[in-house]
Motif scaffolding. Structure first.
Motif, PDB file in Angstrom:
ATOM      1  N   ALA A 283       1.272  53.044  -9.330  1.00 25.98           N
ATOM      2  CA  ALA A 283       0.873  51.722  -8.682  1.00 25.98           C
ATOM      3  C   ALA A 283       0.802  51.688  -7.140  1.00 25.98           C
ATOM      4  O   ALA A 283       1.035  52.640  -6.511  1.00 25.98           O
ATOM      5  CB  ALA A 283       2.045  50.658  -9.394  1.00 25.98           C
ATOM      6  N   ASP A 284       0.624  50.610  -6.790  1.00 29.15           N
ATOM      7  CA  ASP A 284       0.523  50.110  -5.263  1.00 29.15           C
ATOM      8  C   ASP A 284       1.980  50.196  -4.774  1.00 29.15           C
ATOM      9  O   ASP A 284       2.149  50.409  -3.402  1.00 29.15           O
ATOM     10  CB  ASP A 284      -0.061  48.832  -5.234  1.00 29.15           C
ATOM     11  N   HIS A 285       3.030  49.879  -5.504  1.00 26.67           N
ATOM     12  CA  HIS A 285       4.144  49.775  -5.047  1.00 26.67           C
ATOM     13  C   HIS A 285       5.562  49.957  -6.098  1.00 26.67           C
ATOM     14  O   HIS A 285       4.811  50.032  -7.117  1.00 26.67           O
ATOM     15  CB  HIS A 285       4.701  48.489  -4.142  1.00 26.67           C
ATOM     16  N   MET A 286       6.560  50.456  -5.831  1.00 28.30           N
ATOM     17  CA  MET A 286       7.381  50.646  -6.635  1.00 28.30           C
ATOM     18  C   MET A 286       8.039  49.506  -7.681  1.00 28.30           C
ATOM     19  O   MET A 286       8.177  49.842  -8.921  1.00 28.30           O
ATOM     20  CB  MET A 286       8.864  51.068  -6.112  1.00 28.30           C
ATOM     21  N   GLY A 287       7.839  48.348  -7.274  1.00 28.47           N
ATOM     22  CA  GLY A 287       7.990  47.185  -8.195  1.00 28.47           C
ATOM     23  C   GLY A 287       7.033  47.265  -9.379  1.00 28.47           C
ATOM     24  O   GLY A 287       7.419  46.869 -10.532  1.00 28.47           O
ATOM     25  N   ALA A 288       5.855  47.363  -8.846  1.00 29.76           N
ATOM     26  CA  ALA A 288       4.719  47.332 -10.241  1.00 29.76           C
ATOM     27  C   ALA A 288       4.930  48.644 -10.894  1.00 29.76           C
ATOM     28  O   ALA A 288       4.769  48.564 -12.004  1.00 29.76           O
ATOM     29  CB  ALA A 288       3.412  47.446  -9.381  1.00 29.76           C
ATOM     30  N   ALA A 289       5.368  49.697 -10.452  1.00 31.14           N
ATOM     31  CA  ALA A 289       5.468  51.076 -11.188  1.00 31.14           C
ATOM     32  C   ALA A 289       6.602  50.805 -12.229  1.00 31.14           C
ATOM     33  O   ALA A 289       6.267  51.210 -13.259  1.00 31.14           O
ATOM     34  CB  ALA A 289       5.633  51.996 -10.248  1.00 31.14           C
TER      35      ALA A 289
END
Length: 735
Positions: A283-289
């Motif tokens: 993902a674009d960042h850890m939260g989305a992942a």
């Protein structure tokens, strides 16, 4: 530019041209950062492109770089993970090179087994409490060679005998002191001088040391306090994606199903990567992942290890430990001595699987391209990591570039390349760089654990209570057989038997053997010490049992068997003296002692504990006496004793990884407990100074503390602890 170097410089920003930048930094990529202050440099390896553009740099060996500005760079062979090697190894170089500590800049060494081999271990590797032991002589020699060539360069400039010149603080002076040249001014000339051929450069006599043995401040403290220090997890690259993973909860399990559509519906999720034993959401960042991974509704096929439990593992150990093992030591006639003993004592000891639970969770950034692979990671074993990645990708070793970083807690976990291999497998499916970060749960539940050991001991005492027979059978997994196969010979793991095969005591008849037992469904590896962390607990607890059976004081009993071992006797005596051994204690309180020789150092600890009626154990005070030979920085040693003691004490009080249905039951710090601040005892350290070769210190206090604590519990309660972690239920008062 993908390599960032942090330098303590005066506050403010400085604009520099690329040419000035290169000329001003030699082999280091370095620049002023806003808000920094003057001091040392911390760097990733300089790129070959930059190296090729620098002229006039003096590099007499693999460790030293001095550029025309006078910047002194130590290409440091060991990785810094909190143990202080940036400081101690810089001190070794500075002492012989004749520069101040704050004149040295640090650059991580690239993977290069030939240049940066750890001679204690045999590969380029940070572990085994071996950093100072391995580089005590090579780094001092490197500094001495550099100094002699720089002095020779000055003498050549002045047309005088080099013997009439001397160096101090990075400057060479002539005999009168009226002429002087800085190392920077001499770098280009020195670089052209022939290396000393066949002549061993004289090293300083220890009595002339200026820096070694002093309390030098840690050179990496400032950037760690203000947040400028870079760890692997801090890697930032243009176009980078972030991935997090779910790994099969059972070793050997495979993916059954994954809802990729649900994962991709999460904003910011770019792709789902299935690599059979794991699923990664990119993902674009850890939260989305993380949200994408939760939405993926992953189901697993557990495979053949889906029913493994702790009970199965212990039963296997119990059964196989009944059989004779590979003989580690055999002196005298143990069978005859046991038969003739006035008293016989038998015991079985056990220690559990342990996780590392380092503060910086497993992470690795990879940019895999057709002809190269770049990796940003903190690793204790760069050459092993490089080789395994080369094997996986089919690329040559020199196409695998590792940018090593500070490590936020290693403890042996980052001796393994499994996290990097997983990241490279994921990177095969990702266009551009990807940073793979494990959650705390994945980290603890997919660790490579300190082995579970089960030990059987017997001893025979004569009429005076003196041990005349000693047998010790060690049963457990062999990390060495997997990690260093050539070192596993004739069925013996030299690490698994360390501190067990050679206890410090005079034992006229002794037999020690080792039974290799590999648990199903569990991967074992290096911890903050392996063999000694269980053997010292076992040996020192059993010695205490013998002292009790002989109706003798534990300290006096040990002294009676250490007359042949003056260094062990000295640490025992010092620890007992400083702890006030023999002074009265309140009811429910007790003192316990332990002694060890491991990692080339002698140590003794006294623990003072209080055991409450409900069985709760409060460790009040730890006193540690250490003889690690000639030491470099006593301040760092004290910090290591404190940190190592608390690491070992955490395991003693709380540490245990258990399995049910093939799964690790612990997952985070709520059920794999670290010590809380209110549990932390006072830790006192007393050093014995001598001229012996340096020993290791990072793992020594971790190994010695458990026996001191459990022996203190026996002194307080009369209840013997033979397995870890401490079972407080068994210590409850019957009244």
């Amino acid at each position: 530019m993908d390599e960032l170097i942090l330098k303590d410089q005066a506050a403010g920003q400085t604009a520099v041209s690329r040419r000035d930048f290169l000329q001003g930094t030699g082999l280091l990529l370095g620049f002023a950062l806003s808000g920094a202050s003057t001091g040392a440099v911390f760097a990733a390896p300089a790129s070959q492109v930059v190296e090729n553009e620098i002229r006039g740099t003096f590099a007499p060996n693999g460790f030293i770089r001095i550029n025309p500005t006078g910047a002194v760079t130590l290409v440091i062979p060991m990785i810094e993970m909190g143990q202080g090697v940036y400081t101690s190894l810089s001190m070794l170089l500075a002492e012989e090179l004749e520069v101040k500590l704050d004149q040295i800049q640090v650059q991580h060494a690239p993977p290069n087994h030939a240049l940066y081999v750890n001679s204690i271990i045999g590969i380029q590797n940070t572990g085994g409490s071996a950093s100072v032991r391995a580089f005590w002589t090579p780094l001092r020699q490197a500094g001495a060679v550099g100094r002699s060539l720089l002095v020779a360069a000055a003498a050549k400039r002045w047309n005088v005998d080099p013997a009439t010149c001397h160096a101090k603080d990075g400057i060479v002076f002539d005999a009168s002191g009226s002429k002087h040249l800085s190392y920077g001014e001499l770098a280009e000339v020195a670089a052209k001088l022939p290396m000393p051929n066949g002549v061993k450069v004289k090293l300083k006599d220890p009595k002339d040391f200026i820096l070694i043995g002093t309390r030098a401040k840690r050179v990496d403290s400032a950037i760690k306090v203000d947040g400028r220090a870079l760890y692997g997890i801090d890697t930032r690259l243009p176009g980078i994606k972030v991935a997090t993973v779910a790994i099969s909860p059972v070793l050997g399990g495979k993916l059954k199903s994954v809802d990729e559509k649900a994962a991709l519906a999460v904003k910011g999720v770019r792709q789902v990567v299935n690599i059979d034993e794991a699923v990664a959401v990119v993902a674009d960042h850890m939260g989305a992942a993380k949200k994408g991974l939760e939405a993926a509704a992953i189901a697993w096929d557990d495979g053949p290890n889906g029913k493994v439990s702790n009970a199965d593992i212990v039963k296997q150990l119990e059964e196989e430990s009944k059989n004779p093992g590979a003989v580690a030591r055999n002196v005298g006639d143990v069978g005859k001595a046991l038969a003739e003993a006035a008293q016989r004592i038998d015991a079985i000891y056990q220690v559990p699987f342990l996780a590392h639970a380092a503060m910086e969770p497993m992470n690795c950034t990879v940019h895999l391209q057709k002809d190269r692979c770049q990796i940003w990671v903190g690793t204790q074993a760069p050459t092993i990591t490089q080789s395994q990645v080369a094997e996986l990708t089919g690329l040559p070793n020199d196409a695998i570039k590792i940018h090593n970083h500070l490590i936020g807690g290693g403890f042996g976990r980052r001796l393994e390349a499994d996290g990097t291999i997983l990241a490279v497998k994921i990177a095969k499916h990702v266009d551009g760089p990807v940073k793979v970060i494990w959650s705390r749960e994945e980290d603890i539940q997919h660790d490579m654990y300190r082995p579970y050991y089960l030990d059987r001991l017997s001893a025979g005492l004569d009429a005076a209570g003196k041990p005349i027979a000693w047998t010790h059978r060690i049963a457990g997994s062999s990390v060495m057989a997997r990690y260093y196969p050539p070192y596993f010979k004739d069925g013996l793991d030299p690490d698994a038997i360390e501190a067990g095969a050679e206890p410090p005591y005079a034992l006229p008849n002794i037999h020690v053997d080792y039974v290799r037992v590999e648990p199903p469904g569990v991967r074992t590896s290096w911890w903050r010490g392996v063999g000694p962390t269980h053997n010292v607990f076992v040996v020192e607890s059993f010695i205490d049992e013998l002292a009790h059976a002989a109706k003798q004081d534990p300290v006096a009993y040990r002294k009676g068997m250490l007359g042949h071992n003056p260094r062990a006797l000295a640490v025992l005596s010092l620890a007992a003296e400083k702890a006030g051994w023999g002074l009265p204690l309140a009811a429910g309180h007790g003192r316990g002692i332990s002694v060890q020789f491991a990692y080339g150092s002698y140590a003794s600890q006294v623990a003072e504990v209080e055991v409450a009626p409900d069985g709760f154990v409060k460790v009040k005070r730890i006193v540690c006496a250490v003889d690690c030979g000639m030491y470099v920085n006593p301040d760092t040693i004290e910090a290591q004793v404190q940190g190592g003691t608390l690491f070992g004490l955490t395991a003693t009080l709380h540490g245990s990884i258990t399995f049910r249905d093939g799964r690790v039951e612990q997952s985070n710090f709520d059920n794999y407990l670290p010590m809380r601040i209110d549990e932390v005892p006072v830790v006192e350290t007393y050093l014995i100074k001598n001229a012996e070769a340096p020993g290791g210190i990072g793992e020594a206090p971790t190994a010695i503390v458990s026996a001191a604590v459990t022996n203190a519990i026996f002194a307080a309660t009369g209840k013997r602890v033979r397995s870890l972690p401490i079972d407080t239920e068994s210590l409850k008062s019957s009244s």
